[in-house]
Write a protein that holds these residues in place. Sequence first.
Motif, short mmCIF file in Angstrom:
data_model
loop_
_atom_site.label_atom_id
_atom_site.label_comp_id
_atom_site.label_asym_id
_atom_site.label_seq_id
_atom_site.Cartn_x
_atom_site.Cartn_y
_atom_site.Cartn_z
N MET A 36 0.84 -1.20 0.00
CA MET A 36 0.00 0.00 0.00
C MET A 36 0.88 1.26 0.00
O MET A 36 0.56 2.25 -0.67
CB MET A 36 -0.94 -0.02 1.20
CG MET A 36 -2.01 -1.09 1.09
SD MET A 36 -2.95 -1.31 2.59
CE MET A 36 -4.25 -0.13 2.32
N PHE A 39 2.20 1.80 -3.51
CA PHE A 39 1.16 2.44 -4.34
C PHE A 39 1.11 3.94 -4.05
O PHE A 39 1.00 4.75 -4.97
CB PHE A 39 -0.22 1.81 -4.06
CG PHE A 39 -0.57 0.65 -4.95
CD1 PHE A 39 -0.98 0.85 -6.25
CD2 PHE A 39 -0.53 -0.64 -4.46
CE1 PHE A 39 -1.32 -0.22 -7.07
CE2 PHE A 39 -0.87 -1.72 -5.26
CZ PHE A 39 -1.27 -1.50 -6.57
N VAL A 46 -4.84 3.04 -1.85
CA VAL A 46 -5.41 1.70 -1.75
C VAL A 46 -6.29 1.67 -0.51
O VAL A 46 -5.85 2.06 0.57
CB VAL A 46 -4.32 0.62 -1.65
CG1 VAL A 46 -4.95 -0.76 -1.52
CG2 VAL A 46 -3.39 0.68 -2.84
N VAL A 56 -8.25 0.44 -5.58
CA VAL A 56 -7.11 1.30 -5.86
C VAL A 56 -7.65 2.50 -6.62
O VAL A 56 -8.37 2.35 -7.61
CB VAL A 56 -6.05 0.57 -6.72
CG1 VAL A 56 -4.86 1.48 -6.99
CG2 VAL A 56 -5.60 -0.72 -6.05
N THR A 62 -10.77 4.16 -10.60
CA THR A 62 -10.65 3.14 -9.57
C THR A 62 -10.51 1.76 -10.20
O THR A 62 -10.94 1.53 -11.33
CB THR A 62 -11.87 3.12 -8.64
OG1 THR A 62 -13.04 2.85 -9.40
CG2 THR A 62 -12.02 4.43 -7.89
N LEU A 71 -4.26 -7.70 -6.07
CA LEU A 71 -3.61 -6.40 -5.81
C LEU A 71 -2.14 -6.46 -6.23
O LEU A 71 -1.63 -5.51 -6.83
CB LEU A 71 -3.74 -6.05 -4.33
CG LEU A 71 -3.22 -4.67 -3.92
CD1 LEU A 71 -4.02 -3.56 -4.58
CD2 LEU A 71 -3.26 -4.53 -2.40
#
Length: 81
Positions: A36, A39, A46, A56, A62, A71
Amino acid sequence: MIGNTQKAQSPAATGLSANENTSTSILDQKRETTLMARFAIKGAAVHRLADGGFIVAQWGLTRHCADFAALVGFARQMGVI
């Protein structure tokens, strides 16, 4: 009094061994948190869903990921990992 507090917090007091108390759940949580954060470095947020999936979001778009494996796959597509 201090002895009782320490005893209640020990793995043996909960009926679990030290390995059962820490092994997979903490490692899985760390992998998820790290991904996360990666990201976030790429500018995407996330969000964990109540059903165990993830959303996400980036630039108003999204993507739903049904589980952690999805993921990870999406992270590879985005160049996060």
